[in-house]
Design a protein around this motif. Structure first.
Motif, short mmCIF file in Angstrom:
data_model
loop_
_atom_site.label_atom_id
_atom_site.label_comp_id
_atom_site.label_asym_id
_atom_site.label_seq_id
_atom_site.Cartn_x
_atom_site.Cartn_y
_atom_site.Cartn_z
N PRO A 112 0.38 -1.26 0.27
CA PRO A 112 -0.35 0.12 -0.27
C PRO A 112 0.89 1.36 0.43
N GLY A 113 0.18 2.46 -1.00
CA GLY A 113 0.90 4.06 -0.42
C GLY A 113 2.38 3.79 -1.96
N ASP A 114 2.90 2.27 -2.62
CA ASP A 114 3.71 1.74 -3.74
C ASP A 114 3.04 2.75 -4.69
N SER A 115 3.94 3.15 -5.78
CA SER A 115 3.79 3.70 -6.63
C SER A 115 4.55 2.73 -7.82
N VAL A 116 3.10 2.67 -8.86
CA VAL A 116 3.32 1.80 -9.83
C VAL A 116 3.43 2.79 -12.06
N VAL A 117 3.44 2.07 -12.71
CA VAL A 117 3.45 2.28 -14.13
C VAL A 117 2.93 1.59 -15.15
N MET A 118 2.14 1.64 -15.61
CA MET A 118 0.74 1.10 -16.81
C MET A 118 1.25 1.40 -17.79
N PHE A 119 1.16 0.48 -19.44
CA PHE A 119 1.51 1.40 -20.35
C PHE A 119 -0.14 1.49 -20.61
N GLN A 120 -0.46 1.72 -21.48
CA GLN A 120 -1.96 1.81 -22.73
C GLN A 120 -1.09 1.26 -23.58
N PRO A 121 -2.37 0.50 -23.99
CA PRO A 121 -2.82 -0.36 -23.20
C PRO A 121 -3.48 -1.17 -22.99
N TYR A 122 -4.06 -1.48 -21.31
CA TYR A 122 -3.97 -1.89 -20.13
C TYR A 122 -5.52 -2.49 -19.95
N TYR A 123 -5.41 -3.73 -19.39
CA TYR A 123 -7.20 -4.15 -18.96
C TYR A 123 -7.44 -3.42 -17.54
N MET A 132 -7.38 -1.50 -5.54
CA MET A 132 -8.11 -2.11 -4.56
C MET A 132 -6.53 -2.63 -3.56
N THR A 133 -4.85 -2.98 -4.03
CA THR A 133 -4.50 -3.49 -3.20
C THR A 133 -3.73 -1.93 -2.48
N GLY A 134 -3.98 -1.33 -2.57
CA GLY A 134 -3.52 0.31 -1.70
C GLY A 134 -2.21 0.50 -2.99
N VAL A 135 -2.53 0.52 -3.82
CA VAL A 135 -0.77 1.67 -5.02
C VAL A 135 -2.28 2.95 -5.01
N THR A 136 -0.85 3.66 -4.21
CA THR A 136 -2.15 4.70 -4.31
C THR A 136 -1.44 6.04 -5.36
N ASN A 137 -0.09 5.39 -6.42
CA ASN A 137 -0.10 6.12 -7.08
C ASN A 137 0.46 5.14 -8.29
N ILE A 138 -0.79 5.60 -9.71
CA ILE A 138 -0.24 5.10 -10.78
C ILE A 138 -0.51 5.58 -11.78
N ILE A 139 0.77 4.99 -12.59
CA ILE A 139 0.93 5.95 -13.58
C ILE A 139 1.00 5.24 -15.15
N VAL A 140 0.10 6.40 -16.08
CA VAL A 140 -0.15 5.84 -17.42
C VAL A 140 0.62 6.10 -18.06
N GLY A 141 1.26 5.31 -18.89
CA GLY A 141 1.89 6.20 -19.60
C GLY A 141 1.28 5.53 -21.23
N PRO A 142 1.41 6.46 -22.47
CA PRO A 142 1.19 6.06 -23.76
C PRO A 142 2.26 5.28 -24.04
N ALA A 143 1.18 4.44 -25.18
CA ALA A 143 1.92 3.50 -25.88
C ALA A 143 1.81 4.09 -28.14
N HIS A 144 2.99 3.46 -28.45
CA HIS A 144 2.55 3.67 -29.64
C HIS A 144 1.21 3.50 -30.90
N PRO A 145 0.50 4.18 -31.56
CA PRO A 145 -0.60 3.40 -31.46
C PRO A 145 -0.30 2.45 -32.63
N GLN A 146 0.15 2.48 -33.07
CA GLN A 146 0.94 1.14 -34.38
C GLN A 146 1.70 0.11 -33.37
N THR A 147 2.53 0.75 -32.96
CA THR A 147 3.47 -1.24 -32.15
C THR A 147 3.07 -1.24 -31.29
N LEU A 148 1.79 -0.37 -29.92
CA LEU A 148 1.86 -0.43 -28.81
C LEU A 148 2.98 -0.24 -27.85
N TYR A 149 3.74 -0.22 -28.79
CA TYR A 149 5.46 -0.77 -27.92
C TYR A 149 4.84 1.12 -26.96
#
Length: 163
Positions: A112-123, A132-149
């Motif tokens: 709880p309180g950790d930060s994570v980085v997710m990249f779009q698209p994500y489920y 729901m597990t208490g991670v308080t800073n979820i950083i969502v980064g973009p993905a390249h639209p053709q490759t999704l990298y």
């Protein structure tokens, strides 16, 4: 009741739900096969149905089992990893699906309180697992639209879980 006039403006302004679109598309196709999650359109083989009838009364089968999986299956997998792959310090978990596996990983790898980085698209369930597990800073980064990298050049957008 049941009249379109009784529906809210919000409902009337919303696009047709995805499942309705899928059903409409499948009705227009000849012999389609959907592999969508939980949406199968064929019966299991008779042999499988007969086995289910045989096992359904066994409490070990008809109730929740251990989160980490059936002990005999886990032991067999660990034996395989030890003997065939020479992995002697591995632990094995067998889950009911990817969502359960992902939540278990979040519980193991974050506090709880950790930060994570997710990249779009994500489920969406992955995002909710962090919330729901208490991670308080979820950083969502973009993905390249053709490759999704992940795009390391553009800055990521931060989205707080609002715990």
């Amino acid at each position: 009741m049941g009249s379109l006039e009784m529906l809210s403006r919000r409902t009337m302004g919303t696009d047709m739900p995805v499942m309705a679109q899928i059903r409409k598309l499948m009705a227009e196709l000849t012999n389609p096969m959907s592999l969508a999650q939980g949406v199968v359109h064929w019966q299991p083989p008779q042999k499988a149905l007969d086995k289910v009838k045989e096992l359904v009364c066994d409490p070990k089968v008809s109730s929740y089992g251990p989160d980490e999986g059936i002990p005999e299956l886990r032991q067999a997998l660990q034996k395989k990893l030890r003997e065939e792959n020479k992995l002697t310090k591995s632990a094995v978990m067998v889950t009911a699906g990817a969502n359960q596996a992902f939540v278990n990983l979040v519980l193991i790898l974050s506090d709880p309180g950790d930060s994570v980085v997710m990249f779009q698209p994500y489920y969406f369930n992955a995002y909710m697992a962090f919330q729901m597990t208490g991670v308080t800073n979820i950083i969502v980064g973009p993905a390249h639209p053709q490759t999704l990298y992940p795009d390391a050049v553009r800055p990521a957008n931060s989205a707080s879980s609002g715990a």
